[in-house]
Design a protein around this motif. Structure first.
Motif, PDB file in Angstrom:
ATOM      1  N   THR A  25       0.836  -1.202   0.000  1.00 30.63           N
ATOM      2  CA  THR A  25       0.000   0.000   0.000  1.00 30.63           C
ATOM      3  C   THR A  25       0.871   1.253   0.000  1.00 30.63           C
ATOM      4  N   ALA A  26       1.993   1.208   0.726  1.00 28.29           N
ATOM      5  CA  ALA A  26       2.922   2.348   0.726  1.00 28.29           C
ATOM      6  C   ALA A  26       3.461   2.592  -0.672  1.00 28.29           C
ATOM      7  N   ASP A  27       3.844   1.531  -1.389  1.00 27.38           N
ATOM      8  CA  ASP A  27       4.336   1.688  -2.764  1.00 27.38           C
ATOM      9  C   ASP A  27       3.245   2.255  -3.656  1.00 27.38           C
ATOM     10  N   TRP A  28       2.040   1.764  -3.459  1.00 27.21           N
ATOM     11  CA  TRP A  28       0.918   2.262  -4.282  1.00 27.21           C
ATOM     12  C   TRP A  28       0.689   3.744  -4.017  1.00 27.21           C
ATOM     13  N   MET A  29       0.733   4.154  -2.747  1.00 30.12           N
ATOM     14  CA  MET A  29       0.529   5.551  -2.401  1.00 30.12           C
ATOM     15  C   MET A  29       1.655   6.432  -2.952  1.00 30.12           C
ATOM     16  N   ALA A  30       2.881   5.896  -2.977  1.00 24.99           N
ATOM     17  CA  ALA A  30       3.997   6.663  -3.539  1.00 24.99           C
ATOM     18  C   ALA A  30       3.757   6.939  -5.019  1.00 24.99           C
ATOM     19  N   GLN A  31       3.325   5.946  -5.775  1.00 24.44           N
ATOM     20  CA  GLN A  31       2.988   6.152  -7.180  1.00 24.44           C
ATOM     21  C   GLN A  31       1.778   7.071  -7.323  1.00 24.44           C
TER      22      GLN A  31
END
Length: 586
Positions: A494-500
């Protein structure tokens, strides 16, 4: 008059002999001359021979009665001779001729008639045995009882069943005249075969309990559970359970149902068909409130099987489609009504499972894990269908617009982009938070996930109790590390998704990620916003504290490889948090 009647009968021709033979038969019959009558072909059948003997015995009783009556008259001597009392010599002669009948025993009569029985009809043979006497009946039942198992004559089996039941009812007491030793053993053997026959006919299932109730308790407990394992329909289950409660001793139905469910759950075949049968098996214990705790115990056992066999789909289907939603509430209500003693267990001298409190705790833990798996799957689906990049944002043709119109169009495009981004972000946040909370509930389950009460566990010394403890230990070693890594995966991905997600918001939503985050989620502390990757990475880092906590003792379920993997993940998360912090601040 006897002579005239004999003459009339003698004039008729019959199939059994000439008129002379028939006339001689009549003379012998009327005279009570058993020897002559039985030697006459007219009395060749066993029925007519029996009639001759019975008539002669009755005549002998009458002659003896008349002789004693006349003897007393002659002894008094008043107004002698009385009419009919003057033929003493003839009376003694008649008694002498029929002396053999006085000492005629049942065995003598059976021997006399046995040679005259030639019929092969089993029903007729039974009637003949009843006419002859107890020894013949006993012999008949003994002989037929030994051949009925190899016979496929269902009508004969049905007849023998009811015959032996009738005789057994007469032989209930050794003091009765109809007592036949050994008939109960034969009856039980024949009755068991008849019950097994009824069990093969679904349209006769409602009769099984009635006949099975007449079997000895040990035989009943051995055969009836096996019969119930064949029942698959809900209406049939309800009907046969009602019959068992109507005809069996109190609480014996629960003892039988425990065996039924455990037989079905012990099936080792690995197929969806068998899995469905196991699910339906639990329904046997879901119709009456007093069975609820056993239903919960068996439901827990089945869920453990599914989880150990990696059959999450089967576990979900069982909980959603078969297990009653109010099963836990029913167990609690029933426990409040009971005194805590299980009379069915005490009577049969065994402990069948944990207490209601322990089974409720175990069920809650298993349900918590299934809900966590379901929430993780839902989060995965949301992530797959939701892109961090905004699409389908309407664009205006700026080349045909003036400066003012272009400025208005850009403002509308920005608002629509913010709306689309917020909707996508909110969908992912809701799914991720739900998965995080469910997985955290597994790790921080009160008392520890699948934590057995040590004192109560030590009391469960049965094979089933030991198996349960072994399964629980395996599930803790399997489920707790999995839940921890799934939680880390949710937070990290989810953190990676939010970064994108934030990177895509530049420059449409904001000139920097920080500005975009401020626009999308109006909060004072941006690190606390679930749209920030830092928020999720901090939760991922908090996982190590939960695992290392002595309160939950999760670390005891981690082996060396799992521990190393978790430490490596924490280290990578720290690096990733630092990198994302720098990117957001730029």
């Amino acid at each position: 008059q006897c002579w005239n009647m004999g003459q009339k009968l003698a004039q008729k021709k019959t199939a059994i002999g000439t008129a002379a033979q028939y006339e001689g038969a009549i003379y012998s019959f009327l005279a009570g001359d058993t020897t002559s009558a039985l030697s006459n072909p007219a009395f060749g059948s066993w029925e007519r021979s029996l009639q001759v003997v019975l008539n002669s015995i009755m005549g002998r009783i009458e002659d003896d009665l008349y002789y004693r009556h006349n003897y007393n008259r002659r002894k008094i001597g008043k107004r002698f001779p009385f009419p009919g009392a003057e033929l003493e010599a003839q009376e003694k002669e008649q008694l002498q001729l029929t002396l053999s009948l006085q000492n005629l025993s049942e065995a003598d009569l059976c021997g006399m008639l046995s040679s005259r029985i030639e019929s092969s009809d089993r029903l007729r043979a039974a009637m003949e045995a009843f006419m002859i006497g107890k020894s013949a009946v006993s012999q008949y039942i003994s002989n037929e009882g030994g051949t009925v198992e190899s016979s496929r004559d269902i009508a004969h089996l049905r007849f023998l069943t009811h015959l032996t039941l009738y005789i057994d009812s007469l032989s209930a007491s050794a003091s009765t005249a109809a007592y036949l030793p050994g008939v109960e053993m034969v009856k039980n053997s024949i009755l068991l075969q008849y019950v097994q026959h009824l069990a093969t006919r679904p349209h006769l299932w409602r009769m099984v309990a009635l006949y099975a109730s007449l079997l000895p308790k040990e035989t009943l407990l051995e055969c009836y559970p096996t019969i119930l394992t064949r029942v698959n329909g809900d209406a049939e289950r309800r009907g046969m359970l009602k019959d068992a409660r109507d005809f069996f001793p109190p609480e014996l139905d629960l003892v039988i149902l425990r065996q039924v469910v455990r037989i079905l759950l012990s099936d080792k075949e690995d197929s969806s068909r068998v899995d469905v049968r196991k699910m339906k098996a639990i329904l046997w214990l879901c119709y009456y409130g007093e069975h609820a705790n056993d239903a919960l115990i068996c439901a827990n056992s089945l869920l453990r099987q599914f989880l150990l066999d990696d059959k999450l789909k089967s576990a979900f289907v069982f909980v959603d489609k078969f297990l009653p939603d109010d099963i836990a509430a029913t167990v609690v209500a029933q426990a409040q009504q009971n005194t805590g003693s299980d009379s069915a267990n005490e009577e049969h001298g065994e402990m069948v499972g944990p207490s209601s409190e322990d089974s409720l705790a175990e069920h809650g833990a298993l349900q918590s894990y299934l809900q966590a798996e379901k929430a993780f799957e839902d989060w995965s689906q949301v992530l797959r269908r939701t892109s961090p990049k905004a699409t389908d944002v309407p664009k205006f043709q700026s080349d045909v617009l003036n400066a003012t119109e272009s400025q208005i169009a850009e403002s509308m495009e920005r608002k629509e982009l913010v709306r689309i981004k917020r909707r996508a972000g909110q969908a992912v946040v809701e799914a991720a938070i739900a998965a995080k909370e469910k997985l955290s509930q597994v790790l921080t389950y009160p008392g520890g996930f699948l934590g057995l009460d040590d004192e109560e566990s030590d009391d469960i010394q049965t094979e089933e109790g030991n198996q349960r403890k072994e399964q629980v230990a395996v599930l803790r070693r399997r489920c707790l590390p999995r839940a921890a890594f799934l939680l880390q995966d949710v937070c990290d991905t989810t953190a990676d998704w939010m970064a994108q997600f934030l990177h895509d918001a530049i420059p449409g939503v904001g000139k920097t990620q920080l500005a975009a985050l401020s626009t999308l989620d109006n909060v004072e502390d941006l690190d606390s916003s679930p749209l920030s990757p830092i928020y999720w990475l901090e939760h991922a880092l908090s996982l190590i504290e939960i695992v290392a906590s002595d309160e939950y003792e999760i670390y005891k379920s981690f082996d060396v490889a799992d521990t190393k993997k978790l430490v490596d993940i924490v280290a990578e998360t720290e690096v990733k948090k630092l990198r994302y912090s720098v990117e957001i601040a730029e």
